[in-house]
Scaffold this motif. Structure first.
Motif, PDB file in Angstrom:
ATOM      1  N   GLY A  62       6.049  -8.746   2.190  1.00 53.02           N
ATOM      2  CA  GLY A  62       5.269  -9.652   2.993  1.00 53.02           C
ATOM      3  C   GLY A  62       4.291  -9.546   3.758  1.00 53.02           C
ATOM      4  O   GLY A  62       3.148  -9.780   3.531  1.00 53.02           O
TER       5      GLY A  62
ATOM      6  N   HIS B 214      11.973 -20.139  -5.763  1.00 49.89           N
ATOM      7  CA  HIS B 214      10.552 -19.915  -5.411  1.00 49.89           C
ATOM      8  C   HIS B 214       9.706 -19.753  -6.553  1.00 49.89           C
ATOM      9  O   HIS B 214       7.931 -20.248  -6.659  1.00 49.89           O
ATOM     10  CB  HIS B 214      10.104 -18.568  -4.387  1.00 49.89           C
TER      11      HIS B 214
ATOM     12  N   SER C  17       4.924  -0.668   3.317  1.00 49.49           N
ATOM     13  CA  SER C  17       5.051  -1.329   2.056  1.00 49.49           C
ATOM     14  C   SER C  17       4.055  -1.775   2.116  1.00 49.49           C
ATOM     15  O   SER C  17       3.514  -2.523   0.777  1.00 49.49           O
ATOM     16  CB  SER C  17       6.097  -2.151   2.062  1.00 49.49           C
TER      17      SER C  17
ATOM     18  N   CYS D 270       6.905  -8.441  -8.208  1.00 44.22           N
ATOM     19  CA  CYS D 270       7.178  -7.416  -6.921  1.00 44.22           C
ATOM     20  C   CYS D 270       8.886  -7.520  -6.958  1.00 44.22           C
ATOM     21  O   CYS D 270       9.190  -6.210  -6.911  1.00 44.22           O
ATOM     22  CB  CYS D 270       6.344  -7.324  -5.896  1.00 44.22           C
TER      23      CYS D 270
ATOM     24  N   GLY E 256       9.428  -7.417   9.363  1.00 43.31           N
ATOM     25  CA  GLY E 256       8.569  -6.505   9.145  1.00 43.31           C
ATOM     26  C   GLY E 256       9.586  -5.082   8.265  1.00 43.31           C
ATOM     27  O   GLY E 256      10.708  -5.843   7.234  1.00 43.31           O
TER      28      GLY E 256
ATOM     29  N   LYS F 196      11.130 -17.289  11.490  1.00 48.26           N
ATOM     30  CA  LYS F 196      10.092 -16.515  11.375  1.00 48.26           C
ATOM     31  C   LYS F 196       8.530 -17.063  10.983  1.00 48.26           C
ATOM     32  O   LYS F 196       7.591 -16.495  10.414  1.00 48.26           O
ATOM     33  CB  LYS F 196      10.704 -15.997  10.216  1.00 48.26           C
TER      34      LYS F 196
ATOM     35  N   GLN G 242      19.226  -9.840  -5.436  1.00 47.18           N
ATOM     36  CA  GLN G 242      19.215  -8.900  -4.483  1.00 47.18           C
ATOM     37  C   GLN G 242      20.279  -9.237  -3.117  1.00 47.18           C
ATOM     38  O   GLN G 242      20.828  -8.672  -2.973  1.00 47.18           O
ATOM     39  CB  GLN G 242      17.693  -8.343  -3.708  1.00 47.18           C
TER      40      GLN G 242
ATOM     41  N   ASN H  68       8.258 -11.709  -4.164  1.00 46.42           N
ATOM     42  CA  ASN H  68       9.279 -11.077  -3.835  1.00 46.42           C
ATOM     43  C   ASN H  68      10.669 -11.773  -4.451  1.00 46.42           C
ATOM     44  O   ASN H  68      11.679 -10.376  -3.595  1.00 46.42           O
ATOM     45  CB  ASN H  68       9.056 -10.628  -2.229  1.00 46.42           C
TER      46      ASN H  68
ATOM     47  N   TYR I 279      16.259  -9.283  10.051  1.00 47.73           N
ATOM     48  CA  TYR I 279      15.117  -8.093  10.355  1.00 47.73           C
ATOM     49  C   TYR I 279      13.378  -9.379  10.172  1.00 47.73           C
ATOM     50  O   TYR I 279      13.350  -9.279   8.380  1.00 47.73           O
ATOM     51  CB  TYR I 279      14.894  -6.742   9.859  1.00 47.73           C
TER      52      TYR I 279
ATOM     53  N   PRO J 172      15.827  -3.133  -0.466  1.00 51.64           N
ATOM     54  CA  PRO J 172      16.859  -4.123  -0.854  1.00 51.64           C
ATOM     55  C   PRO J 172      16.652  -3.503  -2.114  1.00 51.64           C
ATOM     56  O   PRO J 172      18.195  -3.984  -2.881  1.00 51.64           O
ATOM     57  CB  PRO J 172      15.760  -5.589  -0.816  1.00 51.64           C
ATOM     58  N   ALA J 173      16.471  -2.737  -2.935  1.00 44.70           N
ATOM     59  CA  ALA J 173      16.427  -2.579  -4.105  1.00 44.70           C
ATOM     60  C   ALA J 173      18.019  -1.250  -4.301  1.00 44.70           C
ATOM     61  O   ALA J 173      18.621  -1.286  -4.475  1.00 44.70           O
ATOM     62  CB  ALA J 173      15.223  -1.538  -4.852  1.00 44.70           C
TER      63      ALA J 173
ATOM     64  N   TYR K  93      11.900 -22.132   3.935  1.00 47.19           N
ATOM     65  CA  TYR K  93      12.362 -22.306   2.529  1.00 47.19           C
ATOM     66  C   TYR K  93      13.431 -22.914   2.005  1.00 47.19           C
ATOM     67  O   TYR K  93      13.713 -23.417   1.337  1.00 47.19           O
ATOM     68  CB  TYR K  93      12.330 -20.630   0.972  1.00 47.19           C
TER      69      TYR K  93
HETATM   70  N1  NAP Z   1       7.552  -3.664  -7.452  1.00 48.10           N
HETATM   71  C1  NAP Z   1       7.389  -2.451  -6.805  1.00 48.10           C
HETATM   72  O1  NAP Z   1       7.039  -1.398  -6.958  1.00 48.10           O
HETATM   73  C2  NAP Z   1       8.641  -2.836  -5.434  1.00 48.10           C
HETATM   74  C3  NAP Z   1       8.554  -2.550  -4.552  1.00 48.10           C
HETATM   75  C4  NAP Z   1       9.222  -1.899  -3.720  1.00 48.10           C
HETATM   76  C5  NAP Z   1       9.645  -3.147  -3.226  1.00 48.10           C
HETATM   77  N2  NAP Z   1      10.285  -4.328  -4.181  1.00 48.10           N
HETATM   78  C6  NAP Z   1      10.792  -5.411  -4.077  1.00 48.10           C
HETATM   79  O2  NAP Z   1      10.219  -6.276  -4.124  1.00 48.10           O
HETATM   80  C7  NAP Z   1      10.780  -7.590  -2.429  1.00 48.10           C
HETATM   81  C8  NAP Z   1      10.702  -7.219  -1.718  1.00 48.10           C
HETATM   82  O3  NAP Z   1      11.011  -5.878  -0.645  1.00 48.10           O
HETATM   83  P1  NAP Z   1      10.652  -5.279   0.685  1.00 48.10           P
HETATM   84  O4  NAP Z   1      10.977  -4.322   0.830  1.00 48.10           O
HETATM   85  O5  NAP Z   1       9.614  -6.374   0.903  1.00 48.10           O
HETATM   86  O6  NAP Z   1      11.566  -6.335   1.831  1.00 48.10           O
HETATM   87  P2  NAP Z   1      11.366  -7.459   2.279  1.00 48.10           P
HETATM   88  O7  NAP Z   1      11.138  -8.678   1.774  1.00 48.10           O
HETATM   89  O8  NAP Z   1      12.076  -6.822   3.961  1.00 48.10           O
HETATM   90  O9  NAP Z   1      13.630  -8.287   2.021  1.00 48.10           O
HETATM   91  C9  NAP Z   1      14.882  -8.574   3.604  1.00 48.10           C
HETATM   92  C10 NAP Z   1      14.289 -10.021   3.044  1.00 48.10           C
HETATM   93  O10 NAP Z   1      14.898 -10.170   2.057  1.00 48.10           O
HETATM   94  C11 NAP Z   1      14.700 -11.945   2.241  1.00 48.10           C
HETATM   95  N3  NAP Z   1      15.430 -12.537   1.347  1.00 48.10           N
HETATM   96  C12 NAP Z   1      16.524 -11.811   1.015  1.00 48.10           C
HETATM   97  N4  NAP Z   1      16.825 -12.755   0.340  1.00 48.10           N
HETATM   98  C13 NAP Z   1      16.013 -14.157   0.218  1.00 48.10           C
HETATM   99  C14 NAP Z   1      16.409 -15.404  -0.838  1.00 48.10           C
HETATM  100  N5  NAP Z   1      17.322 -16.027  -1.476  1.00 48.10           N
HETATM  101  N6  NAP Z   1      15.104 -15.760  -1.077  1.00 48.10           N
HETATM  102  C15 NAP Z   1      13.841 -15.669  -0.221  1.00 48.10           C
HETATM  103  N7  NAP Z   1      14.075 -14.391   0.930  1.00 48.10           N
HETATM  104  C16 NAP Z   1      14.721 -13.993   0.958  1.00 48.10           C
HETATM  105  C17 NAP Z   1      14.626 -11.585   4.349  1.00 48.10           C
HETATM  106  O11 NAP Z   1      13.711 -12.787   4.719  1.00 48.10           O
HETATM  107  P3  NAP Z   1      13.678 -14.357   4.664  1.00 48.10           P
HETATM  108  O12 NAP Z   1      14.573 -14.088   6.410  1.00 48.10           O
HETATM  109  O13 NAP Z   1      12.629 -14.601   5.339  1.00 48.10           O
HETATM  110  O14 NAP Z   1      15.163 -14.831   3.635  1.00 48.10           O
HETATM  111  C18 NAP Z   1      14.591 -10.676   5.010  1.00 48.10           C
HETATM  112  O15 NAP Z   1      13.840 -10.479   5.793  1.00 48.10           O
HETATM  113  C19 NAP Z   1      12.040  -6.507  -3.283  1.00 48.10           C
HETATM  114  O16 NAP Z   1      13.102  -6.897  -4.245  1.00 48.10           O
HETATM  115  C20 NAP Z   1      11.445  -5.180  -3.183  1.00 48.10           C
HETATM  116  O17 NAP Z   1      12.635  -4.563  -4.150  1.00 48.10           O
HETATM  117  C21 NAP Z   1       9.072  -4.264  -5.536  1.00 48.10           C
END
Ligand code: NAP
Length: 338
Positions: free
Chosen positions: A162, A230, A132, A247, A330, A186, A253, A225, A328, A53-54, A202
């Motif tokens: 997650g 939330h 991740s 996180c 995972g 999901k 995004q 996340n 998707y 997403p980033a 949610y």
């Molecule tokens: N801090 C760090 O070092 C670090 C490292 C990696 C990633 N990150 C960040 O961590 C987060 C998760 O990354 P990821 O790669 O694991 O992504 P991810 O959770 O796989 O992202 C895709 C999911 O985001 C959910 N989503 C989209 N819009 C949403 C909303 N408004 N509210 C709630 N859920 C929503 C969707 O799931 P649903 O179907 O459940 O809505 C989608 O399947 C991202 O923001 C990423 O940039 C941070």
């Protein structure tokens, strides 16, 4: 000396900086000639690249990320894993499996030091190297200081981070693991295959109400996340001395707009909560320890690795949008042609 070849490969470039989310016209995928490596360089054929997403924020040109934005007219970058097909440096040989940051292209040619060799036999598929798990691990262990017996809430629990955070929290002693996600299907996946104790959609009413019903005992650790509603809801439901690991920002995004923040922070003070942002790149020293544990958990069947594979670079821009729209589960990766 290496002579030129007629090898070509696809690469994806950003051609415009969109306001908000990008559309297919903001990318171009072109076929380019692939040079042979100069002295000290290697040529790598990519097998998989990570979709994250980033990347949407790098496309938008966000300045508050710990990594450079994508530039218009240039090939985008991102985590990828590939195989060395030609080497002009003694540190890497043909056939080595390497991790690197030259995603969004079928072939990468660069200095050998920018590629990191990984164990070919570590996982059943090389794409798992792009997972991740380390993000989830350091978020729980370092940012949230997880303790045995904690009740843990994870948002975007069916996503790349997650799915790992919920399962790792359990393996590290959480007494209850709760997840939020975007559909009933999901949510069932979380409580079924992934072993969460409870999960909710949610969209199903105010998040704070769902959390109060599901966690009447309160939450000790929130793995955030998402941000926005939330985060506000979790702050309300946290137990005294609870810890929040910041996180990600999926709310922002997925819309291309800043979310509306954590709200009134009086409860953070009153309940002595800790909110700690973290970035995995500050915790790379945890990688060997995590990798050892993760491989053991996988081999024992103690953890489920959830992954969605998209075929072909041409499908990657649309898949990036579909990823944040919740299509998707995972970790989502793009598989390159063979
Ligand atoms: N801090 C760090 O070092 C670090 C490292 C990696 C990633 N990150 C960040 O961590 C987060 C998760 O990354 P990821 O790669 O694991 O992504 P991810 O959770 O796989 O992202 C895709 C999911 O985001 C959910 N989503 C989209 N819009 C949403 C909303 N408004 N509210 C709630 N859920 C929503 C969707 O799931 P649903 O179907 O459940 O809505 C989608 O399947 C991202 O923001 C990423 O940039 C941070």
């Amino acid at each position: 000396m290496f002579s030129g070849t007629s090898r070509t490969g696809l690469e994806a470039r950003l051609v415009a900086r969109p306001k908000g989310l990008p559309g297919p016209g903001d990318f171009e995928i072109i076929e380019v000639a692939v040079p042979e490596p100069a002295v000290g360089h290697v040529l790598v054929r990519n097998l998989f690249m990570s979709l994250e997403p980033a990347m949407l924020m790098l496309i938008a040109g966000a300045s508050d990320l710990p990594m450079p934005r994508y530039e218009i007219g240039e090939v985008m970058y991102g985590a990828a894993i590939g195989e060395v097909v030609a080497s002009a440096d003694p540190s890497l040989g043909t056939g080595d499996l390497v991790m690197h940051r030259f995603g969004w292209r079928e072939y990468a040619v660069a200095q050998a030091g920018l590629f990191h060799r990984v164990d070919r036999d570590a996982y059943p598929t090389p794409s798992i190297h792009l997972g991740s798990g380390l993000v989830a691990y350091v978020g729980l262990m370092d940012a949230a200081e997880l303790r045995p017996g904690d009740t843990v809430f994870v948002s975007s629990a069916a996503g790349a981070t997650g799915t790992m955070a919920g399962q790792i929290a359990r393996l590290k002693g959480a007494s209850r693991v709760i997840g939020s996600t975007g559909s009933p299907g999901k949510a069932a996946h979380l409580t079924g295959e992934l072993g969460f104790d409870a999960a909710f959609d949610y969209h199903d009413g105010p998040i704070v109400d769902r959390l109060r019903e599901i966690a009447p005992e309160g939450i000790d650790v929130y793995f955030d996340n998402v941000g926005g509603e939330h985060l506000r809801a979790a702050i309300e439901v946290m137990s005294p001395h609870g810890r929040i690991a910041l996180c990600g920002s999926l709310d922002r995004q997925s819309t291309g707009r800043p979310d509306d923040g954590p709200g009134d922070l009086l409860s953070v003070m009153g309940k002595r909560l800790t909110m700690r942002g973290f970035t995995v790149s500050d915790h790379r020293d945890r990688a060997p320890e995590f990798s050892t544990q993760f491989r053991t958990w996988l081999s024992e069947g103690a953890i489920v690795y959830d992954e969605t594979v998209i075929d072909g670079l041409a499908n990657a821009p649309q898949a990036l949008l579909d990823l944040v729209k919740g299509a998707y589960t995972g970790k989502t990766v793009v598989r390159f042609g063979t």
